[in-house]
Design an enzyme around this catalytic site. Structure first.
Site: not given
Ligand code: ADP
Ligand code: ASP
Ligand code: MG
Length: 821
Positions: A574, A606, A659, A677
């Site tokens: 990003k 995604a 994670g 984003k």
């Protein structure tokens, strides 16, 4: 006819059973090559086959250099010293081969012979021994390799011997020696027929005149020796082993992505050789019985690879097959008024590459390969030229070979591609199996590559550099392996390199993806990113793309440089799309200037088809008014699991372990990730927005900002009280806290953008997501009462890898439809 010593039956046996193999200098360049050749001779040749060899490596050139230096010594004393040095080097090279390959008595025997030869050379250099003829000195090269290869075979327990071609091959001296076929045939058969079961190694390149003086068959003449020997014994097949797997669509040293041709017919092969292609000597086909013999050209380096068979084929479809070029061509312009001279040119044995008349100007033109200049100069000295010939240089040739070339599609492309060049002449060879262009300019490989790729590579190629070999990188590579066939339908796609932050594994042929992790460990080398970027344009692909599958600022900073060096970019990173406005604008400007593509649809949501929906709406004429929602999988997971009974710190810890958060969860808690984003999304729909325009509520108290990650993890519970207060506060009105991002177009230049906690009614869709789920609520001119909602997983390596693939698919269809720049 053949003398009394051998019978017709023996001759027939030889014709039926003996084949000829030929190995050139490049197949015998070092000890390793010799061993490989020995293996081929035992495995791919019959027990009585003949093996023709050239001098090892560049021995012939070395010999010529020594002779030149010695001749030079007549007026330059230093030259003798140079000749001595060169001779010492040659001796070292030749004896090095012997020492490496042979041992014991075999080594002793051949070394002794070698010593005798070099004593003679030394004598010659010192002026004690007279060797006046170059061919005699040149002959040693072939003699040494034949002797050594046969000794190597004998040492391996194989019945073998060598034959000096001067013992059977007789010719009359001429620029192209004229072979006396019958006596040569007789002598050869007498030598070999009685020894059925012996592999004979024969010297290429050399023969003798009737007086016994050495003669040579012209540079690279061993191909010719091989077919000559083959036709003397009436062999069915001659295999010419090279460092190439056959005849290719162009010279592989100059042109990328050449293809090997399974079949060529005699006319095509002969024309190719006549036009000076180094792959076959021009005289190779002269002696051949075309109805009986087949010539196979194949690789001694990679035996298993394809080969080209040259023979009598009824090739139905005319097709342009081989592109060949000469960088230097000489034109002779002859006055048409001198009819006698013109006739002499016409009758000359050495046929020109092409000739034509320009009647208006009263000129005839004859184009010759630069290598024939000496011959032509010499010839012209003997002919009465008056002032009727002008020699013109600075020309080059490019030609394409294929039967009935004029009827082919390839010819049309060839003509079109050359029409913009400085074309002096374009016409067909006498038998119509080549189109020949004479250019009034130097020839560069780029032109050759361009013409070749236009003619032969209908499928353009894309080289992919994968930067980042973490979760997404690995997931994408396994996806790519699975989809490889489909991906390759549009273009020839290859992964040319895999890179992590410190090491690079680069292979322009395409890295082998089976067990790529192991290969990376073994083969990857430290590298400098900026150096790599400037080196990449050399990769032999029509297009290149860099997949940025990292989260690295350093990589993002190099985007302008990637674009400027011709790469397209697909990012899951990003950092570039969400960089400060000035930097972002610079990246975009350079991208546009260099006409590169940049896709980064996985950076938001995604694999969700967000970009498709937004583009589609905009293409329909709709206007996006606002987008709000939960853009972060981490935040979604944290808040959907959070309530009065749960400690927020426990959730953060668990998210990290699983994670689900960034390695440093503070990236999430400060909302940096969401802001990125939001910026990307807003810019994507054409809004101007920068960091400072966004109202951000961080969840991270200031006092936890500048401490180590370790300490931060220990002090996580310090978040708990304020988070519980927040929850309780929301509950007062029956709501729950959620971390929302939103931006809305207010008027033309103002955008309201915010990232922070909001209280959401408990029954609302936003309050009831599956932990981890992303949601984008989109209001437009047309979706104004009820929004368009896209939701689903907004993170995860598989969906992200899928999104990267979707970007690559877009790039592929874009590029394969795009004309060349
Ligand atoms: P040898 O080993 O027989 O001496 P050469 O090196 O003289 O072989 O000739 C083979 C070389 O010819 C190849 O290495 C290749 O670089 C070159 N070459 C030029 N044009 C072509 C072509 N169309 N196909 C294959 N090879 C070609
Ligand atoms: N050794 C010779 C040359 O280099 C002949 C050959 O290679 O075919 O020209
Ligand atoms: Mg050669």
């Amino acid at each position: 006819m053949v003398g009394t010593k051998i019978t017709e039956e023996q001759i027939q046996t030889v014709a039926d059973q003996v084949q000829v193999h030929k190995f050139g200098g490049s197949s015998l360049a070092d000890a390793y090559c010799y061993r490989r050749v020995a293996r081929i001779v035992t495995e791919y040749a019959g027990a009585s086959d003949l093996v023709v060899v050239s001098a090892a490596g560049d021995t012939t050139n070395r010999i010529l250099a020594i002779i030149d230096a010695k001749e030079e010594a007549a007026h330059d004393e230093d030259s003798l010293g140079i000749a001595q040095v060169l001779l010492n080097q040659l001796k070292k090279y030749q004896q090095g081969l012997i020492n490496d390959l042979l041992s014991g008595k075999h080594q002793e025997r051949i070394l002794e012979l070698s010593e005798q030869d070099f004593d003679r050379w030394q004598g010659w250099l010192d002026g004690e021994e007279e060797i006046t003829r170059r061919p005699e000195l040149l002959s040693y090269g072939e003699l040494w390799s034949a002797r050594l290869l046969s000794a190597l075979l004998i040492q391996q327990g194989i019945t073998a011997d060598y034959i000096d071609a001067r013992t059977f091959l007789v010719a009359d001296d001429a620029p192209e020696p004229f072979i006396r076929v019958e006596p040569s045939r007789e002598a050869l058969l007498e030598r070999i027929a009685p020894h059925h079961g012996t592999r004979f190694i024969v010297t290429g390149f050399i023969c003798r005149d009737p007086e016994g003086n050495s003669l040579i068959l012209g540079r690279n003449g061993s191909d010719y020796s091989a077919t000559l020997v083959g036709s003397l014994i009436d062999a069915k097949q001659v295999t010419i082993w090279k460092d190439v797997a056959g005849v290719y669509s162009a010279d592989p040293r100059k042109v990328e992505r050449v293809v090997s041709l399974p079949i060529l017919d005699w006319q095509e092969a002969e024309e190719l050789a006549r036009l000076g292609s180094p792959v076959l000597h021009p005289r190779t086909f002269q002696p051949v019985n075309r109805e009986r013999m087949v010539i196979a050209v194949r690789s001694s380096l990679k035996v298993e690879n394809q080969q080209t068979r040259i023979g009598q084929y009824d090739d139905t479809e005319p097709r342009g097959k081989v592109l060949t070029a000469l960088s230097e061509v000489v034109l002779f312009r002859v006055d048409l008024s001198d009819a006698k001279l013109v006739q002499q040119f016409e009758d000359l044995d050495l046929t020109p590459l092409i000739s034509w008349n320009e009647v208006k100007q009263q000129h005839a033109y004859y184009a010759y390969h630069q290598n024939h200049l000496d011959f032509m100069t010499h010839w012209l000295e003997q002919v009465d030229v008056h002032d009727h010939v002008t020699q013109m240089s600075g020309y080059s040739m490019i030609a394409m070979v294929g039967n009935r070339i004029q009827e082919t599609e390839e010819y049309q492309v060839f003509k079109r591609e050359l029409s913009e060049q400085n074309l002096r002449r374009l016409s067909f060879s006498p038998d119509a199996n080549a189109v020949i262009a004479i250019l009034e300019q130097k020839l560069d490989n780029r032109l050759l590559n361009r013409v070749h790729s236009q003619i032969f590579n209908y499928r353009r190629s894309l080289g992919v550099l994968v930067v980042g070999r973490g979760n997404i990188g690995s997931a994408w590579l396994s996806l790519y392996r699975r989809l490889r066939e489909r991906i390759n339908e549009q273009m020839d796609v290859r992964i040319i390199g895999i890179v992590n932050s410190t090491r690079l594994w680069l292979d322009y042929n395409g890295v082998e993806l089976t067990d790529w992790e192991d290969s990376f460990e073994q083969l990857a080398k430290p590298y400098e990113m900026s150096q790599l970027i400037t080196e990449l344009p050399n990769a032999p692909y029509d297009e290149l793309v860099m997949l940025d599958l990292t989260d690295s600022i350093e990589v993002a900073q190099q985007y302008p440089s990637f674009f400027a060096n011709g790469l397209h970019i697909i990012s899951a990173n990003k950092r570039a799309g969400a960089s400060g406005e000035a930097q972002y604008n610079e990246i975009r400007t350079i991208q546009r200037e260099y006409k590169r593509e940049w896709y980064y649809n996985t950076t938001v949501g995604a694999g969700l088809p967000l970009n498709y929906a937004l583009n589609d709406l905009r293409n329909q004429g709709d206007e996006i008014r606002s987008i709000s929602g939960i853009f972060s999988g981490t935040m979604s997971w944290l808040f959907e699991n959070f309530n009065a009974d749960v400690k927020f710190s426990d959730l953060v810890r668990e998210a990290k372990v699983r994670g689900l958060s960034e390695p440093d969860p503070r990236e999430d808690l400060t909302c940096q990730d969401i802001v990125r984003k939001l910026l990307i999304l807003a810019r994507e729909i054409g809004l101007k927005l920068d960091w400072q325009d966004i109202d951000i509520d961080s969840l991270l108290p200031e006092h936890l900002e500048d401490i180590s990650l370790e300490e931060f993890m220990q002090r996580l519970p310090e978040l708990d009280d304020s988070m519980q207060d927040l929850y309780a506060d929301a509950q007062k009105t029956g709501k729950v806290p959620r971390l929302l991002a939103s931006f809305a177009r207010q008027d033309d230049d103002y955008v309201r953008a915010r990232v922070g906690i909001e209280y959401i009614p408990e029954g609302d869709m936003l309050a009831n997501l599956i932990p981890g789920e992303n949601i984008f609520v989109i209001y437009t001119d047309w979706y104004s009462e009820m929004p368009l909602v896209i939701s689903g997983p907004g993170a995860g390596k598989e969906v992200t890898a899928g999104g990267v693939q979707s970007d690559l698919n877009q790039l592929l269809s874009r590029l394969s439809n795009r004309a060349d720049d």
